[in-house]
Design a protein around this motif. Sequence first.
Motif, PDB file in Angstrom:
ATOM      1  N   SER A   1      12.934  -3.239  29.451  1.00  0.00           N
ATOM      2  CA  SER A   1      13.126  -4.559  30.055  1.00  0.00           C
ATOM      3  C   SER A   1      12.772  -5.704  29.115  1.00  0.00           C
ATOM      4  CB  SER A   1      12.280  -4.680  31.331  1.00  0.00           C
ATOM      5  OG  SER A   1      12.571  -3.652  32.225  1.00  0.00           O
ATOM      6  N   LEU A   2      11.928  -5.439  28.113  1.00  0.00           N
ATOM      7  CA  LEU A   2      11.473  -6.516  27.226  1.00  0.00           C
ATOM      8  C   LEU A   2      12.599  -7.097  26.384  1.00  0.00           C
ATOM      9  CD1 LEU A   2       8.007  -5.308  25.902  1.00  0.00           C
ATOM     10  CD2 LEU A   2       8.475  -7.470  27.016  1.00  0.00           C
ATOM     11  N   GLY A   3      13.559  -6.253  25.999  1.00  0.00           N
ATOM     12  CA  GLY A   3      14.632  -6.721  25.113  1.00  0.00           C
ATOM     13  C   GLY A   3      14.243  -6.516  23.652  1.00  0.00           C
ATOM     14  N   GLN A   4      15.158  -6.844  22.758  1.00  0.00           N
ATOM     15  CA  GLN A   4      14.953  -6.554  21.334  1.00  0.00           C
ATOM     16  C   GLN A   4      14.024  -7.557  20.655  1.00  0.00           C
ATOM     17  OE1 GLN A   4      18.880  -6.369  19.647  1.00  0.00           O
ATOM     18  NE2 GLN A   4      19.228  -4.282  20.339  1.00  0.00           N
ATOM     19  N   ASP A   5      13.924  -8.758  21.185  1.00  0.00           N
ATOM     20  CA  ASP A   5      13.190  -9.818  20.491  1.00  0.00           C
ATOM     21  C   ASP A   5      11.676  -9.687  20.637  1.00  0.00           C
ATOM     22  OD1 ASP A   5      13.501 -11.928  18.794  1.00  0.00           O
ATOM     23  OD2 ASP A   5      13.445 -13.450  20.356  1.00  0.00           O
ATOM     24  N   VAL A   6      11.211  -9.057  21.720  1.00  0.00           N
ATOM     25  CA  VAL A   6       9.767  -8.900  21.940  1.00  0.00           C
ATOM     26  C   VAL A   6       9.359  -7.495  21.495  1.00  0.00           C
ATOM     27  CG1 VAL A   6       7.903  -8.980  23.650  1.00  0.00           C
ATOM     28  CG2 VAL A   6       9.897 -10.464  23.914  1.00  0.00           C
ATOM     29  N   PRO A   7       8.425  -7.377  20.536  1.00  0.00           N
ATOM     30  CA  PRO A   7       8.097  -6.045  20.013  1.00  0.00           C
ATOM     31  C   PRO A   7       7.348  -5.176  21.019  1.00  0.00           C
ATOM     32  CG  PRO A   7       6.780  -7.743  18.921  1.00  0.00           C
ATOM     33  CD  PRO A   7       7.715  -8.449  19.835  1.00  0.00           C
ATOM     34  N   PHE A   8       7.668  -3.879  21.021  1.00  0.00           N
ATOM     35  CA  PHE A   8       6.996  -2.900  21.879  1.00  0.00           C
ATOM     36  C   PHE A   8       6.662  -1.696  21.004  1.00  0.00           C
ATOM     37  CE2 PHE A   8       6.690   0.749  24.623  1.00  0.00           C
ATOM     38  CZ  PHE A   8       6.066   0.291  25.762  1.00  0.00           C
ATOM     39  N   THR A   9       5.379  -1.356  20.909  1.00  0.00           N
ATOM     40  CA  THR A   9       4.946  -0.214  20.095  1.00  0.00           C
ATOM     41  C   THR A   9       4.334   0.823  21.013  1.00  0.00           C
ATOM     42  OG1 THR A   9       4.400  -1.789  18.354  1.00  0.00           O
ATOM     43  CG2 THR A   9       3.615   0.453  18.059  1.00  0.00           C
ATOM     44  N   MET A  10       4.720   2.074  20.814  1.00  0.00           N
ATOM     45  CA  MET A  10       4.223   3.156  21.668  1.00  0.00           C
ATOM     46  C   MET A  10       3.547   4.207  20.799  1.00  0.00           C
ATOM     47  SD  MET A  10       6.475   5.070  24.513  1.00  0.00           S
ATOM     48  CE  MET A  10       5.741   5.781  25.957  1.00  0.00           C
ATOM     49  N   ILE A  11       2.259   4.479  21.039  1.00  0.00           N
ATOM     50  CA  ILE A  11       1.548   5.512  20.283  1.00  0.00           C
ATOM     51  C   ILE A  11       0.788   6.406  21.254  1.00  0.00           C
ATOM     52  CG2 ILE A  11       1.276   4.095  18.206  1.00  0.00           C
ATOM     53  CD1 ILE A  11      -1.716   3.794  19.010  1.00  0.00           C
ATOM     54  N   ALA A  12       0.503   7.633  20.805  1.00  0.00           N
ATOM     55  CA  ALA A  12      -0.412   8.508  21.543  1.00  0.00           C
ATOM     56  C   ALA A  12      -1.776   8.374  20.879  1.00  0.00           C
ATOM     57  CB  ALA A  12       0.078   9.946  21.482  1.00  0.00           C
ATOM     58  N   ALA A  13      -2.841   8.432  21.684  1.00  0.00           N
ATOM     59  CA  ALA A  13      -4.182   8.192  21.151  1.00  0.00           C
ATOM     60  C   ALA A  13      -4.535   9.163  20.025  1.00  0.00           C
ATOM     61  CB  ALA A  13      -5.207   8.297  22.282  1.00  0.00           C
ATOM     62  N   SER A  14      -4.029  10.396  20.099  1.00  0.00           N
ATOM     63  CA  SER A  14      -4.356  11.387  19.062  1.00  0.00           C
ATOM     64  C   SER A  14      -3.726  11.059  17.713  1.00  0.00           C
ATOM     65  CB  SER A  14      -3.932  12.780  19.520  1.00  0.00           C
ATOM     66  OG  SER A  14      -2.612  12.754  20.000  1.00  0.00           O
ATOM     67  N   GLU A  15      -2.684  10.186  17.689  1.00  0.00           N
ATOM     68  CA  GLU A  15      -2.064   9.787  16.413  1.00  0.00           C
ATOM     69  C   GLU A  15      -3.040   9.043  15.518  1.00  0.00           C
ATOM     70  OE1 GLU A  15       1.630   7.617  16.675  1.00  0.00           O
ATOM     71  OE2 GLU A  15       2.185   8.690  18.484  1.00  0.00           O
ATOM     72  N   VAL A  16      -4.044   8.410  16.125  1.00  0.00           N
ATOM     73  CA  VAL A  16      -4.994   7.596  15.374  1.00  0.00           C
ATOM     74  C   VAL A  16      -5.824   8.462  14.429  1.00  0.00           C
ATOM     75  CG1 VAL A  16      -7.033   6.106  15.653  1.00  0.00           C
ATOM     76  CG2 VAL A  16      -5.073   5.835  17.161  1.00  0.00           C
ATOM     77  N   PHE A  17      -6.058   9.723  14.825  1.00  0.00           N
ATOM     78  CA  PHE A  17      -6.898  10.613  14.020  1.00  0.00           C
ATOM     79  C   PHE A  17      -6.047  11.277  12.938  1.00  0.00           C
ATOM     80  CE2 PHE A  17      -8.724  10.202  18.222  1.00  0.00           C
ATOM     81  CZ  PHE A  17     -10.021   9.815  17.918  1.00  0.00           C
ATOM     82  N   SER A  18      -5.662  10.479  11.959  1.00  0.00           N
ATOM     83  CA  SER A  18      -4.785  10.932  10.878  1.00  0.00           C
ATOM     84  C   SER A  18      -5.608  11.066   9.607  1.00  0.00           C
ATOM     85  CB  SER A  18      -3.656   9.914  10.686  1.00  0.00           C
ATOM     86  OG  SER A  18      -3.055  10.079   9.446  1.00  0.00           O
ATOM     87  N   LEU A  19      -5.190  11.967   8.728  1.00  0.00           N
ATOM     88  CA  LEU A  19      -5.906  12.166   7.467  1.00  0.00           C
ATOM     89  C   LEU A  19      -5.551  11.098   6.434  1.00  0.00           C
ATOM     90  CD1 LEU A  19      -5.564  16.034   7.102  1.00  0.00           C
ATOM     91  CD2 LEU A  19      -7.611  14.782   7.715  1.00  0.00           C
ATOM     92  N   SER A  20      -4.391  10.455   6.592  1.00  0.00           N
ATOM     93  CA  SER A  20      -3.900   9.542   5.553  1.00  0.00           C
ATOM     94  C   SER A  20      -4.574   8.179   5.579  1.00  0.00           C
ATOM     95  CB  SER A  20      -2.388   9.357   5.684  1.00  0.00           C
ATOM     96  OG  SER A  20      -2.083   8.827   6.957  1.00  0.00           O
ATOM     97  N   MET A  21      -5.169   7.789   6.726  1.00  0.00           N
ATOM     98  CA  MET A  21      -5.824   6.477   6.813  1.00  0.00           C
ATOM     99  C   MET A  21      -6.937   6.525   7.849  1.00  0.00           C
ATOM    100  SD  MET A  21      -2.945   4.191   8.768  1.00  0.00           S
ATOM    101  CE  MET A  21      -1.537   4.783   7.840  1.00  0.00           C
ATOM    102  N   SER A  22      -7.802   5.518   7.803  1.00  0.00           N
ATOM    103  CA  SER A  22      -8.922   5.478   8.742  1.00  0.00           C
ATOM    104  C   SER A  22      -8.429   5.153  10.153  1.00  0.00           C
ATOM    105  CB  SER A  22      -9.940   4.431   8.294  1.00  0.00           C
ATOM    106  OG  SER A  22      -9.358   3.139   8.354  1.00  0.00           O
ATOM    107  N   LYS A  23      -9.295   5.425  11.136  1.00  0.00           N
ATOM    108  CA  LYS A  23      -8.933   5.187  12.548  1.00  0.00           C
ATOM    109  C   LYS A  23      -8.685   3.702  12.805  1.00  0.00           C
ATOM    110  CE  LYS A  23     -12.701   7.403  13.741  1.00  0.00           C
ATOM    111  NZ  LYS A  23     -13.800   8.039  14.492  1.00  0.00           N
ATOM    112  N   THR A  24      -9.552   2.873  12.230  1.00  0.00           N
ATOM    113  CA  THR A  24      -9.407   1.430  12.477  1.00  0.00           C
ATOM    114  C   THR A  24      -8.149   0.878  11.816  1.00  0.00           C
ATOM    115  OG1 THR A  24     -10.877   1.064  10.600  1.00  0.00           O
ATOM    116  CG2 THR A  24     -11.858   0.957  12.791  1.00  0.00           C
ATOM    117  N   GLU A  25      -7.767   1.443  10.652  1.00  0.00           N
ATOM    118  CA  GLU A  25      -6.543   0.993   9.978  1.00  0.00           C
ATOM    119  C   GLU A  25      -5.312   1.369  10.806  1.00  0.00           C
ATOM    120  OE1 GLU A  25      -3.826  -0.534   7.202  1.00  0.00           O
ATOM    121  OE2 GLU A  25      -5.963  -0.891   7.451  1.00  0.00           O
TER     122      GLU A  25
END
Length: 466
Positions: free
Chosen positions: A92-116
């Motif tokens: 419903s937001l349309g293309q102009d308003v950004p929408f980002t979807m992540i799963a919480a477990s994606e944050v625990f990545s080896l390539s970068m810190s959690k806060t990054e």
Amino acid sequence: MAMQIQTGTSELKDVTKMERIGAHSHIRGLGLDDRLEPRQNSQGLVGQAKARKAAGMILKMVQEGKIAGRAMLFAGPPSTGKTAIAMGMAQSLGQDVPFTMIAASEVFSLSMSKTEALTQAFRRSIGVRIKEETELIEGQVVEIQIDRSLTGATKTGKLTIKTTDMETVYDLGTKMIESLTKEKVLAGDVIAIDKTSGKVTKLGRSVAMSRDYDAMGADTKFVQCPEGEIQKRKEVIHTVSLHEIDVINSRTQGFLALFAGDTGEIKPELRAQINTKVADWREEGKAEVVPGVLFIDEVHMLDIECFSFLNRALESELSPLVVMASNRGMARIRGTKYKSPHGLPVDLLDRVLIVSTKPYEEEDIQQIIQIRCQEEDVSLTPDALTVLTSMSKQTTLRYALNLISCGRVLARKRKSENVDVEDLRRAYTYFMDEKRSVQWLKEQQGTLVFEEVGVEGRKDEVMDTD
């Protein structure tokens, strides 16, 4: 577009585009009317009227730019449509308003810190609408004349363009000739040329040439010949996310990292400079900040450090609307030994608008099954629909929906177009649901590898560790 491929002797097959049917591919929006009242069954969503209305109200404020730096939590049992409502918000937001979807477990990545990882997700969800003026040459092509040298290395030419009021002849260089050739521009086409970049855009074919059948294709678009002067100044608006600006200005990565996806960690000093520049653009009226939506699914999987970061990030000036989803009741906060509602710390829950979702009624389940059957192109007999609805009440909605495509395979095996009760029963015997799986484990009586029998204290101890 269908394409014919020869396989073997004279066998011909039509290869069409492969359709990917996902768990939420049937959702087209939130299914609300103009007064933000939820319809019973609309745009792929069924039931959950209160949750959808709450999402619609928040969405309205996001589109008007009146809400940012807030948090919202969808809480409810599994299979109650939390992710589905978030997908409806995205549509419903349309293309102009950004929408980002992540799963919480994606944050625990080896390539970068959690806060990054969380910072990048936040900055992907904030758009910057940049306004700039550009000079355009717009008109109907009267004639293109291209002259090649004897060797063919150099090309020169003339382009005659007209509007309803005037006509002009332009000299063409090699690059401009290549751009026009690439776009397949012919006499009678209406084109626009950006003077700063030299980009040629084909707007369509002039209405005056509508009887020129030789130059027409199936997808030919007819437009009126432009009025007024050929050379005009137009305001062009680009929308990019803050994260894209970060990556483009990061010297170690460059803009190619946007396509590769491997952006790495970005220095905070660079982000501070970009924030200052964006603030200057806002004051000068060159840019407008568009706060979008960040959706974090299974938010209880974040740990106490991530929750502390979220508390701080929500208070920053450039912050999107954060929508979270959790199916936990009283659960332990990861990284601590304390329990809290939904697995979120109490200080974060205090900032959050909580929207509850409830289990579906039988009528709603029946409509969801019918929608999924349309999406997967499966025909169910009325008896099979009744059986599948009652099956979802006994097991889970997800299990029942998974049996639709399994039933279709079994129906085709017996050369039937419709899935019947017999097919669903066979599929039910082939695939176990959670309750039957637990029962089967009990019947095994400790024959499975690494199974602990009669050590209740040890099991509780394992459950309490992180």
